[in-house]
Each structure stands twice: as structure tokens, then as C-alpha cells.
Scaffold this motif. Sequence first.
Motif, PDB file in Angstrom:
ATOM      1  N   CYS A  76       0.852  -1.184   0.000  1.00 25.79           N
ATOM      2  CA  CYS A  76       0.000   0.000   0.000  1.00 25.79           C
ATOM      3  C   CYS A  76       0.892   1.240   0.000  1.00 25.79           C
ATOM      4  O   CYS A  76       2.121   1.140  -0.023  1.00 25.79           O
ATOM      5  N   ARG A 135       1.420   3.290   2.340  1.00 22.59           N
ATOM      6  CA  ARG A 135       2.218   3.373   3.570  1.00 22.59           C
ATOM      7  C   ARG A 135       3.383   2.386   3.568  1.00 22.59           C
ATOM      8  O   ARG A 135       4.375   2.604   4.260  1.00 22.59           O
ATOM      9  N   CYS A 136       3.257   1.263   2.835  1.00 25.23           N
ATOM     10  CA  CYS A 136       4.397   0.351   2.698  1.00 25.23           C
ATOM     11  C   CYS A 136       5.532   1.092   1.999  1.00 25.23           C
ATOM     12  O   CYS A 136       6.708   0.856   2.245  1.00 25.23           O
ATOM     13  N   CYS A 147       3.987  -2.813   8.100  1.00 25.95           N
ATOM     14  CA  CYS A 147       3.139  -1.686   7.685  1.00 25.95           C
ATOM     15  C   CYS A 147       2.053  -1.453   8.734  1.00 25.95           C
ATOM     16  O   CYS A 147       1.398  -2.396   9.184  1.00 25.95           O
ATOM     17  N   VAL A 190      -0.843  -0.183   8.471  1.00 26.77           N
ATOM     18  CA  VAL A 190      -2.243  -0.459   8.104  1.00 26.77           C
ATOM     19  C   VAL A 190      -2.480  -1.793   7.405  1.00 26.77           C
ATOM     20  O   VAL A 190      -3.510  -2.434   7.628  1.00 26.77           O
ATOM     21  N   CYS A 191      -1.546  -2.225   6.520  1.00 27.31           N
ATOM     22  CA  CYS A 191      -1.892  -3.404   5.710  1.00 27.31           C
ATOM     23  C   CYS A 191      -1.169  -4.679   6.128  1.00 27.31           C
ATOM     24  O   CYS A 191      -1.345  -5.718   5.501  1.00 27.31           O
TER      25      CYS A 191
END
Length: 367
Positions: A261, A263-264, A335, A337-338
Motif C-alpha cells: 500500500c 504506507r508500505c 506496515c 495499516v496493511c
Amino acid sequence: MSIKVRIPVPLQKLTGNQVEVECNGEDIKDLVDNLEKKYPGIKARLCDENGNLRRFINLFVNDKDIRFLEGDKTQLKDGDEVSIIPAIAGGADFREDQIERYSRQIILPEVGGMGQRRLLNAKVLIIGCGGLGSPCAYYLAGAGIGKIGLVDSDVVELNNLQRQIVHFTKDIGRQKVESAKEKLESINPDVEVVTYPLRLTSENIMDIIEEYDMVVDGSDNFPTRYLVNDACVMSNKPFSHAGILRFGGQATTIIPHQGPCYRCLFAEPPPPGMVPSCQEAGILGAVAGVLGVIQATEVLKYILGKGELLLGKLLIFDALEMSFRKLTVQRNNNCSVCSDRPTITELINYEQFCGVRSKTCQVGGGN
Ligand SMILES: [Zn+2]
């Protein structure tokens, strides 16, 4: 000599709503010419300007496809039954004007009638009606995306027109979403355009994206980018990311949990002031066009299920060198979030996260 010809729904207007007509002809070509004499206009539906049968229409003699016989030279005899079978999908025929409108893409084997039906059934949300959103929206509307949502809280300003091509000089002062809706509907009345003249926030984004199959992020600020990423990951919504500055840009396509994602890629935004905005640093309008059209292309490929997406790839465009580079991006096991153990499980305050004072933040604006 009598040959039964079965007429498909889109052509029945030309035969006075007859489903089956009697005609004659030595071969298919002859039959089509005789049909034209009885039902003027039908030949143009079946054949192109050179008289060749159109590729989205197949003819069958009894139960045999004429492409596997002798094409339009296939001989006919008394009592034969000829069926005209246009490309259809989902049990619903296209209207005649749709077959004409989309003919240049329906003839692509990767699109065809099935693909066109998928496009017409698709719903895409475009965040930002600016430099990226404008060209993206134009091509999605042209291709016949059934429903296009537009999010932008801004009004059109004179300095937008250099790159935000969906807006015209006469639109200065209008809501961007209204200006864009008018243009998209006049390109293609098949498209339903839904407008959201608002700032996306943690409170409203989930309800909005829920309605759509895919999201295009064409926003112009970091709080919105992280908001869109986190909301899309949390609701498993694929999205296209692109950013532009001066003579360059970058793009990637994110399918949550199948690839990295945003953010990654960038766990945190740069501190305020470190990366200049287009307002501060400038942007060549055509560069926005290149990236916005790449986003539209990714959306169309995703909906058609064809080709390789920019999944796990960051495409870097440099207009001065005129170069494209594709970098591989991995999922980050940590990450926030994911990953399997996310530390962010609900939407946060993104303006605070990005260190932006809310008063100066243009959430929902177009790049
Ligand atoms: Zn991630």
C-alpha cells in the motif's frame, strides 16, 4: 428461393420489429445486399465502409459460423436459416448507438462485448477534479464507465486552467465537481456522474468509497493521500495513486493485501514544507495529463481484468529526460495499516498526522 433471417434486438428497429424475415441470396454477400433493399440501413450495421462484415457481429448459416465456412462467400440454398449474432454480455444487448460509440474498443479482443458490459457496469470514484482527475475522468467517461463519482471542495480558479482540462474559462468561480460533471455528461450521456462538493474526512470517506469498485487518488496534499490509502486498505478497495511535481510524476496501483500500500512505500509523510506543492514549485500541465491518463489506463485494465497492473511497481516519469522507470516495491511486514498486525485499525486525524494545521489544508482539492 427463401432464406429465413433471424434479426437480433438491436436491428429489429430496421425490420419493423420483425424477429425473423424472409429474404434471398446466392451467398451471404448477396443476402446482405438484398436485405439492404428491403430494410435500408441494415447493411451499414452489418458491414464496415469497405463492405466487410463487422467484427463484433457474427453470422451463422443454420448452426455454422460463416467465419469457419467461406465468410461472406458462403453459399446459401433454399430453406437455410441465417442468424445474425451481435456481441452481447450479461443477457442484455447494446443499443445501436452504444455499438457505434464503443466500436473502436469493442473490436479489441481484450475488450469485446463482455468487457464493454463490465465497463458500463463499473463505478469509479475520482478524488480531486484537478490536473490528474481531469484527464482521467475524460477517458473513463469516454470508455463508458457506468458511474463516475467526483470529489472536490474547490471552485475553479484561473490558475487551474493550464492543466485542469475539464474546466473552461467560463467555469471560473464554479464548483469544480459541477463544471466537470457537465463536460463528462456531454462527452457521454451513458455515464452517471455523482458529485461530492466536500472535503474528504475520516468521518465521511468510508460511506462514499463504499459505493465504488475502484478509487482514483488525484488529490494534492498528504493528509488526503494517507486518508485515502488507509480508508481503501480498511475497506479492501483498489485504488490508483499518482503524484506530480514540476516535470515529473509517479504512479502505482494498490490492491489492498495483494500488494504494497502507499504506507508500505512511504510510512510517513515528509515534514511540512520539505516537499513543495505544485503551487510553490510549479507543474507542467502536460505532465499532469500523462499521469492522469496512466491512472485512467490502470482503472480500465483493472475493470477489464486484462494486462499487468502497476501492482508492487512504482512508475517514475521524467518529462525532461522523457523516461519511464518502473521500480519494484515490496509489502512492508510492519506496515501500520496493511500488515498482519496493523497498529492503525481505524481512521485517524490525518491533518495532525501530517503536521498540517487544518485551516490551511486543502483536503479534497485536485492536484
Ligand atoms: Zn501497507
